[in-house]
Enzyme design. Structure first.
Site, PDB file in Angstrom:
ATOM      1  CE  LYS A 178      -3.056  -1.498   3.304  1.00 35.09           C
ATOM      2  NZ  LYS A 178      -4.375  -1.698   3.915  1.00 35.09           N
ATOM      3  CD  GLU A 190       1.003  -3.427   6.171  1.00 37.50           C
ATOM      4  OE1 GLU A 190       0.879  -2.869   5.077  1.00 37.50           O
ATOM      5  OE2 GLU A 190       1.317  -4.627   6.285  1.00 37.50           O
ATOM      6  CG  HIS A 211      -1.732   5.082   6.608  1.00 39.37           C
ATOM      7  ND1 HIS A 211      -1.045   5.713   5.593  1.00 39.37           N
ATOM      8  CD2 HIS A 211      -1.629   3.760   6.329  1.00 39.37           C
ATOM      9  CE1 HIS A 211      -0.550   4.825   4.752  1.00 39.37           C
ATOM     10  NE2 HIS A 211      -0.904   3.622   5.177  1.00 39.37           N
TER      11      HIS A 211
HETATM   12  P1  NAD Z   1      -2.261 -11.177   8.297  1.00 37.56           P
HETATM   13  O1  NAD Z   1      -1.647 -10.527   9.478  1.00 37.56           O
HETATM   14  O2  NAD Z   1      -3.658 -11.695   8.424  1.00 37.56           O
HETATM   15  O3  NAD Z   1      -1.369 -12.407   7.824  1.00 37.56           O
HETATM   16  C1  NAD Z   1       0.004 -12.291   7.595  1.00 37.56           C
HETATM   17  C2  NAD Z   1       0.586 -13.665   7.231  1.00 37.56           C
HETATM   18  O4  NAD Z   1       1.980 -13.492   6.922  1.00 37.56           O
HETATM   19  C3  NAD Z   1       0.520 -14.690   8.364  1.00 37.56           C
HETATM   20  O5  NAD Z   1       0.201 -15.949   7.799  1.00 37.56           O
HETATM   21  C4  NAD Z   1       1.949 -14.744   8.886  1.00 37.56           C
HETATM   22  O6  NAD Z   1       2.275 -15.996   9.429  1.00 37.56           O
HETATM   23  C5  NAD Z   1       2.710 -14.482   7.607  1.00 37.56           C
HETATM   24  N1  NAD Z   1       4.077 -14.004   7.861  1.00 37.56           N
HETATM   25  C6  NAD Z   1       4.465 -12.996   8.675  1.00 37.56           C
HETATM   26  N2  NAD Z   1       5.807 -12.880   8.657  1.00 37.56           N
HETATM   27  C7  NAD Z   1       6.280 -13.858   7.825  1.00 37.56           C
HETATM   28  C8  NAD Z   1       7.569 -14.270   7.417  1.00 37.56           C
HETATM   29  N3  NAD Z   1       8.673 -13.636   7.828  1.00 37.56           N
HETATM   30  N4  NAD Z   1       7.680 -15.321   6.554  1.00 37.56           N
HETATM   31  C9  NAD Z   1       6.581 -15.958   6.114  1.00 37.56           C
HETATM   32  N5  NAD Z   1       5.318 -15.605   6.467  1.00 37.56           N
HETATM   33  C10 NAD Z   1       5.184 -14.568   7.306  1.00 37.56           C
HETATM   34  O7  NAD Z   1      -2.116 -10.164   7.049  1.00 37.56           O
HETATM   35  P2  NAD Z   1      -3.282  -9.589   6.111  1.00 37.56           P
HETATM   36  O8  NAD Z   1      -4.197  -8.742   6.933  1.00 37.56           O
HETATM   37  O9  NAD Z   1      -3.817 -10.718   5.292  1.00 37.56           O
HETATM   38  O10 NAD Z   1      -2.484  -8.552   5.176  1.00 37.56           O
HETATM   39  C11 NAD Z   1      -1.468  -8.934   4.246  1.00 37.56           C
HETATM   40  C12 NAD Z   1      -0.990  -7.704   3.481  1.00 37.56           C
HETATM   41  O11 NAD Z   1      -1.987  -7.274   2.550  1.00 37.56           O
HETATM   42  C13 NAD Z   1      -0.721  -6.477   4.362  1.00 37.56           C
HETATM   43  O12 NAD Z   1       0.560  -5.954   4.039  1.00 37.56           O
HETATM   44  C14 NAD Z   1      -1.796  -5.492   3.970  1.00 37.56           C
HETATM   45  O13 NAD Z   1      -1.415  -4.142   4.055  1.00 37.56           O
HETATM   46  C15 NAD Z   1      -2.040  -5.861   2.513  1.00 37.56           C
HETATM   47  N6  NAD Z   1      -3.350  -5.382   2.050  1.00 37.56           N
HETATM   48  C16 NAD Z   1      -3.417  -4.699   0.867  1.00 37.56           C
HETATM   49  C17 NAD Z   1      -4.625  -4.208   0.407  1.00 37.56           C
HETATM   50  C18 NAD Z   1      -4.703  -3.449  -0.901  1.00 37.56           C
HETATM   51  O14 NAD Z   1      -5.793  -3.100  -1.317  1.00 37.56           O
HETATM   52  N7  NAD Z   1      -3.623  -3.191  -1.576  1.00 37.56           N
HETATM   53  C19 NAD Z   1      -5.790  -4.406   1.139  1.00 37.56           C
HETATM   54  C20 NAD Z   1      -5.712  -5.147   2.328  1.00 37.56           C
HETATM   55  C21 NAD Z   1      -4.483  -5.631   2.768  1.00 37.56           C
END
Ligand code: NAD
Length: 345
Positions: free
Chosen positions: A138, A208, A212
């Site tokens: 993002k 995240e 902001h």
């Molecule tokens: P979450 O916290 O639910 O899950 C994160 C996952 O990553 C977990 O399975 C965790 O075990 C794994 N993880 C963490 N560190 C790790 C490592 N070093 N090695 C391997 N795996 C690891 O996350 P989420 O809420 O699903 O969000 C994921 C990303 O998506 C975030 O960065 C968020 O900002 C982004 N996102 C983007 C948008 C968009 O529209 N662009 C919208 C929503 C979320």
């Protein structure tokens, strides 16, 4: 003769039946698990690799979304998946090495710290693996780090699609399309509404977003315990109201030549206690036509579409587009504003 003609029409280059693209998901939290459910409905892609922070799973014949999600719910890691799971403290590196057949990965990882995703890209560069990577990052500064890696990614044969979620992603691409009616774009205003039933299902997304808010930054949000996040949400009745966010839609639209980054604004409301969206997600593109008329195009997402649907759908659409670029020898970094996503069947 007629039958031969039919065959030629049906088998257009886009319809050529090839083996499904083997796809991996890195990060198996809220978005990663939703992504596995999206893939379960697809025939052109097959989920064969998953990693989270404690383990990984790989099976070239396919991993079941239901079994993978169940393993995570029961034991908090995909590493516990029966037969195909492995526990590891270095899950991404081990998975890259044991799954050379994976052609593309969706990086559904937290970008905490703000340099984490760039360090994962660097791991792929160092590994010698070639293929397609897609992120849904993002922040402007995070996407800029990836752009800086473009030459290295190109040299080692990786096609990297950045900013390919909802915003940035789907809405940035919609803005790029809407801009075509104008000879000058005055403003791009993105307003999102997100409703989720509980914040624990999307811990990284919520942290995240908190980063902001006034008085917070990425490091402060990263350092918050789950109890501190819950306490903050108690104070706001579960709502996060976000304005003038540092969102990469700006740099992506600037790079695509559509408008200067200061004409792009992003804000929204996240309700962490109700799956119903607090407002309809939309992008408004205002500009001047060649006749001198000022007008606004508005693209509004259906209220029934969840954040997960609007992130994971585009991410795999861009992964498919990335695979086509990769197979044509086009490597390096591309953003969601410069490439059209392909629909995955
Ligand atoms: P979450 O916290 O639910 O899950 C994160 C996952 O990553 C977990 O399975 C965790 O075990 C794994 N993880 C963490 N560190 C790790 C490592 N070093 N090695 C391997 N795996 C690891 O996350 P989420 O809420 O699903 O969000 C994921 C990303 O998506 C975030 O960065 C968020 O900002 C982004 N996102 C983007 C948008 C968009 O529209 N662009 C919208 C929503 C979320």
């Amino acid at each position: 003769m007629a039958q031969q003609h039919m065959t030629q029409v049906l088998v257009s280059p886009n319809n050529l039946s090839r083996a499904p693209i083997q796809v991996g998901i890195l990060g198996f939290g809220g978005l990663g698990q939703a992504a596995s459910r999206v893939l379960a409905l697809k025939t052109e892609m097959r989920l064969t690799a998953i990693a989270d922070h404690k383990g990984y799973a790989h099976n070239p014949h396919g991993l079941s979304a239901d079994a993978s999600i169940a393993a995570c719910h029961a034991h908090d890691s995909i590493g516990y998946l029966e037969t195909d799971g492995n526990l590891s403290n270095n899950s991404i590196r081990e998975l890259i090495h044991c799954a050379p057949d994976v052609e593309g990965y969706f990086l559904a990882l937290p970008n905490l710290p703000n340099t984490f995703m760039a360090s994962v890209a660097q791991q792929f560069i160092n590994s010698g693996w070639q293929g397609v990577l897609v992120d849904a990052m993002k922040r402007t500064s995070a996407v800029e780090q990836m752009l800086a890696l473009s030459d290295d990614l190109k040299t080692c044969g990786i096609t990297y699609m950045t900013g390919c979620g909802a915003t940035p992603g789907l809405l940035t691409a919609a803005a790029a399309l809407a801009a075509q009616s104008f000879s000058e774009v005055h403003s791009v205003e993105i307003t999102f509404g997100v409703g989720i039933a509980n914040w624990e299902a999307y811990r990284a997304t919520i942290r995240e977003d908190i980063a902001h808010m006034p008085g917070y930054d990425v490091e402060a949000a990263r350092a918050m315990t789950d109890a501190e996040v819950s306490a903050l949400l108690d104070q706001t009745n579960g709502l996060l109201t976000l304005e003038n966010m540092e969102h990469a839609d700006d740099v992506m639209l600037e790079l695509a030549g559509i408008c200067d980054r200061d004409r792009v604004t992003v804000g929204g409301i996240v309700d962490t206690r109700n799956p119903k969206k607090p407002l309809s997600t939309n992008v408004q593109v205002t500009g001047r036509t060649f006749e001198g008329k000022r007008s606004t195009h508005t693209f509004t997402l259906g209220d029934e579409t969840s954040m997960a649907a609007n992130v994971c759908g585009p991410a795999f659409g861009y992964l498919k587009a990335g695979v086509e670029l990769h197979r044509r020898g086009l490597h390096g970094v591309f953003t969601a504003a410069e490439v059209m996503p392909k629909f995955v069947r």
